[in-house]
Design an enzyme around this catalytic site. Structure first.
Site, mmCIF file in Angstrom:
data_model
loop_
_atom_site.group_PDB
_atom_site.id
_atom_site.type_symbol
_atom_site.label_atom_id
_atom_site.label_comp_id
_atom_site.label_asym_id
_atom_site.label_seq_id
_atom_site.Cartn_x
_atom_site.Cartn_y
_atom_site.Cartn_z
ATOM 1 N N GLY A 169 0.968 -1.210 0.001
ATOM 2 C CA GLY A 169 0.156 -0.097 -0.157
ATOM 3 C C GLY A 169 0.915 1.297 0.031
ATOM 4 O O GLY A 169 1.994 1.372 -0.580
ATOM 5 N N GLY A 170 0.343 2.187 0.841
ATOM 6 C CA GLY A 170 1.094 3.670 0.700
ATOM 7 C C GLY A 170 2.274 3.494 1.362
ATOM 8 O O GLY A 170 3.466 4.228 1.068
ATOM 9 N N GLY A 404 23.489 8.879 -31.489
ATOM 10 C CA GLY A 404 23.161 9.677 -30.359
ATOM 11 C C GLY A 404 23.420 8.984 -29.043
ATOM 12 O O GLY A 404 23.799 9.571 -28.225
ATOM 13 N N ALA A 405 23.768 7.719 -29.083
ATOM 14 C CA ALA A 405 24.010 6.850 -27.707
ATOM 15 C C ALA A 405 25.442 7.348 -27.432
ATOM 16 O O ALA A 405 25.907 7.247 -26.433
ATOM 17 C CB ALA A 405 24.157 5.260 -28.244
#
Lengths: 510, 660
Positions: A169-170, A404-405
């Site tokens: 949960g939280g 780009g890498a």
């Protein structure tokens, strides 16, 4: 006076007994240690100073008024790990299932505040059933108080979460905002909604372990950094891990004395990169042969294996290592590997840890799966992280650095301090085959011509000297001398000063 | 004398031949396949010539390419090493025709001894005692049965053109004959392109003993004593020694005389080996003659003080063998252990990979003939031999002791190898007693070797070393925060060492020279250099020199020593107490899967989905290192799914199929 002293002892004994022998036995039967046993293992002998042993919850509803245990389900304080100050909270599953009450939360907040003040790491040992329902909204408030402190502490002191039981949960969002999450196999799990809710809502049948166990989070989701066999191993490895880290962003990581000379040559590295540029090799061999004593603490080894991250040391000082791994997906960048490495680079930058990058990257992974899941934004995270980092950055291109890498992987253009290439490096916009098919599109039918063009391209671009001629590479080095060259570069960069323009904070593409 | 010779081989033997050539002032030429471009034999040669792609047939067996290399480099002699073209009469003839000398016997001697049936006839004629049977190849099953009946069971069915145990089957009674004949012929065809087989007497508890001969071109032949090569697995030698623990002077002289007689009968020149099989009563029978330098020649070199390669070169250059039989003295005892890339815990299946770390043993009385270096790639294409370790001492016990220490110091990481197994053989009391036979490994170790089996003293040493290493690391780590912590830790500490499920208390304290590890049963003083990352701890335990291989696996220390490998964990007493509460984890159940035991090529699958399979039934054939390995079911079951198809290359532990 004697009575008063005895009263203190009684109170302490009650706190130490936690939820009582029956629950302690039940905890052991599940293969888990108790909160106090864990703290004992985590710290140097007799160094733990406990706070708030007498804190109790303030709830009276649902019969809680007569159920009070001193400490209220969490052991907090500080102690030493190899002589270095560390703060800890350790949730006690034997007391109300380790559930978080307002009081429980306030204890955690207290040591977090103190850790921030003195500049020391915070370790959370999580073993909690979740919110103390009887505490109502006060419990939720308690979580939020912790979350807020996690955020403020982020980048100020290292925060490490060790999940040693349930965390659902939280409650998951506190560990989620810490720097590292370690888990224990078969006895810990983390999820936002549990198997029961999942079954009701999506009709999926899934076990706790499958949904959010240590294996799931270290192989599928990448939420956790490491999984250990049991509590003892996890705690002892955490001690090893802390040795790499500085106490806060105001200091450098400690230096561990080593007999391993910085000048050590490794002749075998000269034959690490295979002759055929499509044959993989193990980048981890290079990492182990470069760092002190071959001691490399790898993180997330089973998730996004195409990039390797972890800590090592050079001449005793901690470095963060980021490396493409040609053994997995040819070492390409994809969503998972970009995210994995980006977060690691940012951690190093926060805490003054120099970054050593080994590059062998053919580019980004193509495909609709990648594009539709936003490789553009995720890839940008790694680019952003390297570009904003002001710590010393040393980069070695071992083989491919395409497109780009190439730019992304801590290139000279992103303020790389020292950028070396091995003679086998190929720095180019793309691989020879793809390039030729674009540049000489008209020749595609002619195999002989294409072969010749490819050979020409390879000759011209598949080497480190074109980049070297531009100064994008500071030197082309013999692989066997890598450790020496890295050690000298880092020594030169020890007092590097570089600041980014003032801003409230940046806006990394999340 | 030659100015330049070419070595038509690779690996350790090529390196070994070059060593002698260099010492004689002769330049050396290596040949290599493309995958061997960076191999040690290429690095150590003065010149190197590429002769073809990885498969041997296109490179190291490529006669045309090798002849071209001879012409191109102007090599005046060609040493063939062992294996490959070393016993190929046509190659020897072609070399001579091309104007170079073949550093080995004449083509006619090679041809005469290369045919098992003909060599046996020649041996008989030369007065050599031969194993009953085996004069002629058997035409069919009936002929085989007749031959076997005449000799008496048990018998061996063997390939006429064979060697290395290929195409060989043991037949205990008439009922087994048909199967044995078929499979032997099939394997013979596949391995040698010649399906002829013959039948001979099977000797119980056989020992493999061979005589080294040396002959010049002028009819002078001597022998250099024997080598015992009984320690074998899959009919391949693993450990050899000279002299043999079995022989006495009289038997040695008799075997030597027969070997010399045979060599003379075929006008042999160069170094050669006459192999015999011997029984417990020192009866010996001729097996075959190897017309080349043997793998195990170094043990003879150690006890005779001669360099066999040097004599081969001198003899090929036309020099006379100046040694007389009476000049040959056998001094002390030598043992050779072959370091193979193979997995002794998985039935000695071949292994491959990159040599990530490599440390050779050194010291007086230790010789290593190696074909690898740190960073070398061990491929699946060739013989899995990595190196040979040879020790020499005054007596057998001394040579064994040296070998145990040498094996412990010899470190190969990255490629699975049999180093630890060799250590276990050396530590075996029966081996030490000399009561060995060719079935030794099968009898003592069974199908698979268990490295975790530790004796009391071995365990005590490993516990003491683990406690000491951990203590040193711990003391260093404790100093990372500075302050008093470090001093408190360094002075001494209590530890609990976990090994094989047992825990051992140990108190470690600093002594003048090192550390003392005191356990409940005894005290070990551990002295030695270890720089935290050294793959081998070298030092002394209670004054005795000890080498222990160290790997750190998570929190554990994987220590290997004296044929034993253990994962030891060293914990503070409180941590050990808590660790005892931790549940033992169940291993993932992989019994439903049939996994590839080695990297290789899946050449065929014998089962289909839905088929019922009985334990022991053949499931698949995996080809690796030139060997066809039949994979058998370990349990009964119905095939649920196939995970690989013929033609796939398999990694070790890759699932091949899944049972229901």
């Amino acid at each position: 006076m004697r009575d008063i002293l005895r009263r203190l002892e009684e109170k302490r004994a009650a706190a130490r007994a936690g939820g009582g022998q029956r629950r302690i036995d039940a905890q052991h039967a599940k293969g888990r240690l108790t909160a106090r046993e864990r703290v004992e293992l985590l710290f140097d002998p007799d160094s733990f100073e406990e706070w708030d042993m007498f804190v109790e919850h303030r709830s009276t509803d649902f019969g809680m008024g007569d159920q009070r245990t001193p400490g209220d389900g969490v052991v907090t304080g500080y102690g030493n790990m190899n002589g270095r100050l560390v703060f800890v909270f350790s949730q006690d599953f034997t007391v109300f299932g380790g559930s978080l009450s307002e009081a429980h939360a306030s204890k955690i907040c207290k040591i977090m505040d103190q850790a921030m003040k003195v500049g020391a790491p915070i370790v959370g040992l999580n073993d909690s059933g979740g919110a103390r329902i009887q505490d109502g909204v006060a419990s939720l408030a308690g979580y939020a108080e912790v979350f807020q402190r996690n955020v403020l502490a982020s980048g100020v002191v290292p925060q490490i979460s060790l999940i040693m039981g349930p965390c659902a949960g939280g409650a998951v969002y506190s560990p989620a905002m810490t720097d590292f999450i370690f888990m224990v196999k078969d006895s810990s799990y983390m999820f936002v909604t549990g198997p029961d809710v999942v079954r009701t809502v999506t009709h999926e049948t899934v076990t706790h372990e499958q949904l959010g166990g240590a294996v799931t989070h270290t192989t599928k989701s990448g939420v956790a950094d490491l999984a250990f066999e049991n509590d003892v191993e996890a705690l002892l490895q955490l001690r090893r891990f802390i040795d790499f880290l500085p106490p806060s962003n105001r200091e450098k990581a400690p230096v561990r004395a080593t007999p391993d000379p910085g000048e050590r040559a490794e002749p075998s590295l000269d034959s690490l990169v295979p002759v055929n540029s499509n044959t993989p090799y193990d980048m981890k061999e290079l990492i182990r042969k470069v760092v002190d004593e071959g001691d490399f603490f790898e993180l997330q080894p089973d998730y996004a294996g195409n990039i390797v991250i972890g800590f090592g040391r050079i001449e005793g000082a901690t470095i963060g290592v980021v490396a493409n791994q040609p053994m997995v997906l040819a070492g390409c960048l994809d969503i998972d590997s970009s995210r994995k490495a980006a977060r690691f680079v940012r951690f190093c930058d926060c805490f003054n840890i120099p970054i050593l990058t080994f590059v062998d990257v053919p580019g980004f992974l193509p495909g609709t799966n990648q594009e539709h899941n936003a490789i553009i934004k995720h890839g940008a995270k790694l680019l952003f992280a390297f570009a904003e980092a002001t710590v010393p950055k040393v980069t070695i291109i071992t083989r491919k650095a395409y497109g780009g890498a190439y730019d992304v992987m801590s290139s000279k253009h992103l303020r790389g301090d020292v950028n070396f290439a091995w003679p086998s490096a190929e720095i180019a916009v793309m691989g020879p085959k793809g390039a030729v098919e674009i540049i000489f599109r008209s020749d595609i039918g002619d195999a002989e011509k294409i072969a010749q063009r490819t050979e020409d391209y390879r000759e011209k671009f598949a080497n480190p000297f074109v980049a070297g001629a531009r100064g994008f590479i500071d030197d082309v080095i013999m692989p066997s001398t890598t450790r020496r060259r890295v050690a000298r570069s880092l020594a030169m960069l020890r007092d590097k000063k570089l600041e980014n323009p003032w801003k409230k904070h940046d806006n990394i593409p999340l | 004398m030659f100015k330049k010779i070419l070595i038509a081989n690779r690996g350790e033997i090529a390196c070994r031949v070059m060593r002698t050539a260099k010492a004689m002032g002769i330049r050396t030429v290596a040949i290599h396949s493309d995958v061997d471009a960076d191999a040690r034999h290429v690095r150590e040669a003065d010149e190197a010539v590429l002769v073809g792609p990885a498969p041997s047939a296109q490179s190291y067996l490529n006669v045309e390419a090798i002849l071209r290399a001879i012409a191109q480099t102007g090599a005046e002699g060609v040493h063939p090493g062992y294996g490959f073209l070393s016993e190929n009469a046509a190659f020897a003839a072609a070399v001579e025709k091309a104007g170079a000398r073949f550093i080995g016997p004449s083509p006619s001697a090679i041809a005469a001894m290369g045919d098992k049936i003909r060599s046996k006839q020649l041996a008989r004629e030369a007065g050599v005692s031969v194993v009953p049977g085996g004069v002629e190849s058997v035409a069919d099953e009936e002929a085989a049965r007749e031959a076997a009946a005449a000799i008496g069971y048990p018998v061996l069915v063997k390939a006429s053109a064979g060697g290395g145990g290929k195409g060989m089957r043991l037949v205990r009674g008439e009922a087994e004959m048909a199967d044995a004949l078929r499979s032997a012929a099939h394997e013979a065809k596949a391995s040698f392109g010649d399906e002829r087989v013959f039948v001979e007497k099977f000797i119980e508890h056989p020992r493999h003993i061979e005589i080294q001969v040396l002959a010049d071109s002028y009819g002078h032949v001597i022998h250099l004593g024997e080598r015992e090569c009984s320690i074998q697995r899959r009919h391949q030698k693993v450990i050899e020694e000279s002299p043999s623990p079995l022989l006495d002077a009289k038997t040695r002289a008799a075997m030597g005389a027969q070997a010399v007689a045979l060599a003379q009968a075929v006008e042999y020149r160069s170094a050669g080996t006459v192999e015999f099989i011997a029984d417990r009563n020192k009866n010996f029978y001729f097996l075959e003659m190897n017309t080349r330098l043997q793998v195990e020649h170094p043990v003879t070199e150690k006890v005779t003080g001669l360099d066999l390669v040097e004599w081969m070169i001198r003899i090929a250059a036309g020099e006379r063998l100046t040694l007389k039989q009476k000049d040959v003295r056998l001094d002390g005892w030598a043992i050779e252990a072959r370091l193979y890339a193979e997995d002794p815990t998985r039935g000695f299946l071949p292994a491959s990979g990159r040599v990530v770390r490599y440390r050779e043993p050194t010291g007086a009385g230790v010789r290593i003939d190696s074909g690898i270096h740190e960073g070398a790639e061990v491929t699946v294409h060739y013989d899995p031999i990595l190196a040979k370790i040879v020790t020499h001492a005054a007596d057998r016990d001394g040579a064994v002791a040296l070998m145990r220490h040498a094996l412990d110091s010899c470190c190969v990481r990255g490629v699975v190898n049999n180093g630890l197994f060799l250590g276990a053989v050396m530590a075996n009391p029966r081996f030490q007693s000399g009561d060995i036979s060719t079935a030794f490994i099968q009898e003592e170790f069974g199908a698979a070797f268990d490295p975790a089996k530790a004796g009391k003293e071995q365990l005590a040493v490993l516990v003491a070393v683990a406690a000491t290493l951990h203590h040193r690391l711990h003391a260093r780590d404790a100093a990372i925060g500075g302050g008093q912590n470090a001093q408190r830790v360094a002075s001494g500490a209590e530890w609990v060492v976990l090994a094989n499920g047992d825990s051992h208390k140990a108190t470690v304290a600093e002594t003048a020279g090192g550390h003392a590890a005191v356990t409940s049963s005894d005290s070990h003083e551990v002295i030695g250099e270890w720089r935290f990352d050294d793959p081998v701890f070298r030092g002394a335990v209670n004054g005795r020199p000890v080498a222990v291989q160290v790997e750190r696996i998570g929190l554990a220390y994987r220590l290997s020593h004296d044929g034993v490998r253990l994962d030891l964990q060293v914990l503070a007493p409180r941590a050990a107490e808590l660790a005892a509460l931790m549940p033992a984890k169940k291993k993932q159940d992989m019994s439903r899967f049939v996994l590839s035991p080695m990297p290789g090529l899946l050449s065929s699958l014998a089962v289909a989905v839905g088929q019922d399979v009985k334990a022991g039934e053949a499931i698949a054939v995996i080809e690796a290192m030139k060997m066809e390995n039949v994979l058998r079911a370990e349990r009964d079951g119905r095939v649920a799914a196939l995970r690989a198809k013929p033609g796939d290359s398999l990694a070790a532990d890759q699932p091949i199929l899944e049972f229901e």
